[in-house]
Design a protein around this motif. Structure first.
Motif, mmCIF file in Angstrom:
data_model
loop_
_atom_site.group_PDB
_atom_site.id
_atom_site.type_symbol
_atom_site.label_atom_id
_atom_site.label_comp_id
_atom_site.label_asym_id
_atom_site.label_seq_id
_atom_site.Cartn_x
_atom_site.Cartn_y
_atom_site.Cartn_z
ATOM 1 N N GLN A 95 0.320 3.946 -7.263
ATOM 2 C CA GLN A 95 -0.453 4.880 -6.458
ATOM 3 C C GLN A 95 -0.276 4.592 -4.972
ATOM 4 O OE1 GLN A 95 -1.994 7.654 -7.420
ATOM 5 N NE2 GLN A 95 -2.144 8.006 -5.236
ATOM 6 N N PHE A 96 -0.265 3.330 -4.614
ATOM 7 C CA PHE A 96 -0.045 2.945 -3.219
ATOM 8 C C PHE A 96 1.307 3.465 -2.731
ATOM 9 C CE2 PHE A 96 1.455 0.211 0.153
ATOM 10 C CZ PHE A 96 0.330 -0.046 0.917
ATOM 11 N N ASP A 97 2.353 3.208 -3.518
ATOM 12 C CA ASP A 97 3.696 3.620 -3.111
ATOM 13 C C ASP A 97 3.813 5.134 -3.006
ATOM 14 O OD1 ASP A 97 4.428 0.965 -3.045
ATOM 15 O OD2 ASP A 97 5.456 0.985 -4.975
ATOM 16 N N MET A 98 3.264 5.868 -3.977
ATOM 17 C CA MET A 98 3.353 7.315 -3.942
ATOM 18 C C MET A 98 2.673 7.885 -2.699
ATOM 19 S SD MET A 98 2.026 10.206 -6.660
ATOM 20 C CE MET A 98 0.316 10.081 -6.133
ATOM 21 N N SER A 99 1.490 7.369 -2.390
ATOM 22 C CA SER A 99 0.741 7.891 -1.247
ATOM 23 C C SER A 99 1.476 7.639 0.065
ATOM 24 C CB SER A 99 -0.655 7.259 -1.201
ATOM 25 O OG SER A 99 -1.414 7.651 -2.321
ATOM 26 N N PHE A 100 2.024 6.439 0.243
ATOM 27 C CA PHE A 100 2.746 6.157 1.480
ATOM 28 C C PHE A 100 4.067 6.922 1.540
ATOM 29 C CE2 PHE A 100 -0.325 2.922 2.425
ATOM 30 C CZ PHE A 100 -0.272 2.795 3.807
ATOM 31 N N ASN A 101 4.722 7.110 0.392
ATOM 32 C CA ASN A 101 5.972 7.866 0.381
ATOM 33 C C ASN A 101 5.762 9.305 0.840
ATOM 34 O OD1 ASN A 101 7.548 5.742 -0.472
ATOM 35 N ND2 ASN A 101 7.489 6.317 -2.636
ATOM 36 N N VAL A 102 4.660 9.919 0.396
ATOM 37 C CA VAL A 102 4.403 11.319 0.736
ATOM 38 C C VAL A 102 3.739 11.444 2.107
ATOM 39 C CG1 VAL A 102 3.140 13.410 0.090
ATOM 40 C CG2 VAL A 102 4.249 12.008 -1.679
ATOM 41 N N VAL A 104 3.337 9.301 4.682
ATOM 42 C CA VAL A 104 3.886 8.645 5.874
ATOM 43 C C VAL A 104 5.412 8.747 5.918
ATOM 44 C CG1 VAL A 104 3.946 6.530 7.251
ATOM 45 C CG2 VAL A 104 1.943 7.031 5.837
ATOM 46 N N LYS A 105 6.073 8.238 4.880
ATOM 47 C CA LYS A 105 7.539 8.180 4.922
ATOM 48 C C LYS A 105 8.160 9.568 5.007
ATOM 49 C CE LYS A 105 10.130 6.972 1.345
ATOM 50 N NZ LYS A 105 10.780 6.131 0.300
ATOM 51 N N ALA A 106 7.615 10.534 4.258
ATOM 52 C CA ALA A 106 8.171 11.890 4.306
ATOM 53 C C ALA A 106 8.023 12.497 5.695
ATOM 54 C CB ALA A 106 7.489 12.771 3.262
ATOM 55 N N ALA A 107 6.875 12.280 6.332
ATOM 56 C CA ALA A 107 6.672 12.805 7.687
ATOM 57 C C ALA A 107 7.655 12.186 8.663
ATOM 58 C CB ALA A 107 5.231 12.546 8.135
ATOM 59 N N ALA A 147 -5.594 4.442 4.778
ATOM 60 C CA ALA A 147 -4.509 3.628 5.310
ATOM 61 C C ALA A 147 -3.299 4.486 5.672
ATOM 62 C CB ALA A 147 -4.113 2.555 4.298
ATOM 63 N N THR A 148 -2.976 5.468 4.827
ATOM 64 C CA THR A 148 -1.824 6.316 5.129
ATOM 65 C C THR A 148 -2.076 7.155 6.381
ATOM 66 O OG1 THR A 148 -2.560 8.160 3.694
ATOM 67 C CG2 THR A 148 -1.138 6.471 2.701
ATOM 68 N N LYS A 149 -3.280 7.654 6.530
ATOM 69 C CA LYS A 149 -3.562 8.501 7.690
ATOM 70 C C LYS A 149 -3.659 7.670 8.970
ATOM 71 C CE LYS A 149 -3.487 12.418 5.537
ATOM 72 N NZ LYS A 149 -2.388 13.376 5.791
ATOM 73 N N GLY A 150 -4.149 6.429 8.853
ATOM 74 C CA GLY A 150 -4.122 5.539 10.012
ATOM 75 C C GLY A 150 -2.692 5.262 10.437
ATOM 76 N N ALA A 151 -1.815 5.052 9.447
ATOM 77 C CA ALA A 151 -0.403 4.839 9.751
ATOM 78 C C ALA A 151 0.212 6.079 10.384
ATOM 79 C CB ALA A 151 0.348 4.468 8.470
ATOM 80 N N LEU A 152 -0.159 7.256 9.892
ATOM 81 C CA LEU A 152 0.389 8.496 10.443
ATOM 82 C C LEU A 152 -0.045 8.700 11.887
ATOM 83 C CD1 LEU A 152 2.077 11.026 9.822
ATOM 84 C CD2 LEU A 152 -0.043 12.142 9.065
ATOM 85 N N ASP A 153 -1.284 8.337 12.213
ATOM 86 C CA ASP A 153 -1.745 8.458 13.600
ATOM 87 C C ASP A 153 -0.931 7.559 14.531
ATOM 88 O OD1 ASP A 153 -3.643 10.299 12.920
ATOM 89 O OD2 ASP A 153 -5.372 9.105 13.545
ATOM 90 N N MET A 154 -0.691 6.318 14.114
ATOM 91 C CA MET A 154 0.089 5.429 14.972
ATOM 92 C C MET A 154 1.544 5.871 15.037
ATOM 93 S SD MET A 154 0.030 3.148 17.161
ATOM 94 C CE MET A 154 -1.662 2.570 16.994
#
Length: 240
Positions: A95-102, A104-107, A147-154
Motif C-alpha cells: 500500500q505504501f509503494d502504490m500510494s507513492f508511485n501514483v 508522487v512518482k507519477a507527478a 505523507a504522499t501529499k507532504g512530499a508532493l508539496d515539497m
C-alpha cells in the motif's frame, strides 16, 4: 470571467475530468490521461475534441512510451491520486509503494516529460499539482496519504525553484475534502464528516468547481507572478 488558453493541456483523472472540460471551454486543446479506458471513452463522447491517452501512470516505462509523442504541452495538471485509509500500525509495504508511485512518482515523471518540452521551446508554461490540506495537517488513518501529499508539496517547491528560470511556473492546490468518488470513500459517514466540517470556518466541504476554478487561475496568465505556492482551498481549515 473565462480565461483563454492557447496550446495544449495534459490531464490526469479525478478532479481532472472537470478540469479537462473546463479547459476545453476556455479554448485549450486537451489531452486526457488515465488508466481506465471506460472513463476516457465517456469523456470523449461528451467532448470529442479531447485526445485520450490510456496508461497506468504508476508504470514508469509505459508512461514514457505513451507520452513521448504527446505535445507540445503548455499547461499540465497532475491530478492522478489514490487513497487507501489504514491505521498506522496496519500499513503494508504494498500500500505504501502504490500510494507513492501514483501520488508522487507519477507527478514527478509526467512533469519531467512535459517540462523538457517546455524548456526546449523556450515559451514557458504552467504546472499545477493537485495536493491536499492533508499535506499540512495530520488526519487519523491517513498516514500514507498525508505523507504522499507532504512530499508532493515539497516537490512542487523544488520544481518551482529549478524550472522558474525557464519561465515555467509550478504551484499546487490543496483542497479540503472534495466529495468526488474518492472523497466519499473516506467522508460519507455524517458523524465522521462532522469531525472535519466543524473545523472548517465555512462549515462545508469543497465542491469540484471550487478546485477547478483555482486550477484555472494558476494555469492562466492571471497568476503570472505566482510560483511555488501551495494554495489552500479549504474554507479556512488551515487557519483555524
Amino acid at each position: 470571467p473565462s480565461v483563454k488558453f492557447g496550446g495544449g493541456g495534459i490531464m490526469v483523472w479525478g478532479i481532472g475530468r472537470a478540469t479537462a472540460l473546463a479547459l476545453v471551454r476556455c479554448g485549450a486543446d486537451v489531452t486526457a490521461v488515465t488508466r481506465t479506458k471506460a472513463d476516457l471513452e465517456s469523456l470523449v463522447q461528451e467532448c470529442p475534441s479531447i485526445k485520450p491517452v490510456c496508461v497506468d501512470l504508476s508504470d514508469w516505462d509505459a508512461t514514457a512510451k505513451a507520452l513521448k509523442d504527446v505535445g507540445p504541452i503548455d499547461l499540465l495538471v497532475n491530478n492522478a491520486g489514490c487513497a487507501k485509509l489504514q491505521p498506522f500500525l496496519e500499513i503494508t509495504q504494498d500500500q505504501f509503494d502504490m500510494s507513492f508511485n501514483v501520488n508522487v512518482k507519477a507527478a514527478l515523471h509526467v512533469a519531467q516529460i512535459v517540462a523538457r518540452g517546455m524548456k526546449a521551446r523556450g515559451a514557458g508554461g504552467s504546472i499545477v499539482n493537485v495536493s491536499s490540506q492533508a499535506a499540512q495537517r495530520a488526519v487519523k488513518d491517513h498516514a500514507v496519504y498525508c505523507a504522499t501529499k507532504g512530499a508532493l508539496d515539497m516537490l512542487t517547491r523544488v520544481m518551482a525553484l529549478e524550472l522558474g528560470p525557464y519561465q515555467i511556473r509550478v504551484n499546487s492546490v490543496n483542497p479540503t475534502v472534495v466529495m468526488t468518488d474518492m472523497g466519499k470513500i473516506g467522508w460519507s459517514d455524517p458523524e465522521k464528516a462532522k469531525t472535519m466540517t466543524s473545523r472548517i470556518p465555512l462549515g462545508k466541504f469543497a465542491e469540484v468547481e471550487d478546485v477547478v476554478n483555482s486550477i484555472l487561475f494558476l494555469l492562466s496568465d492571471k497568476s503570472a507572478m505566482t510560483n511555488g505556492v501551495t494554495l489552500p482551498i479549504d474554507g479556512g481549515f488551515l487557519a483555524s
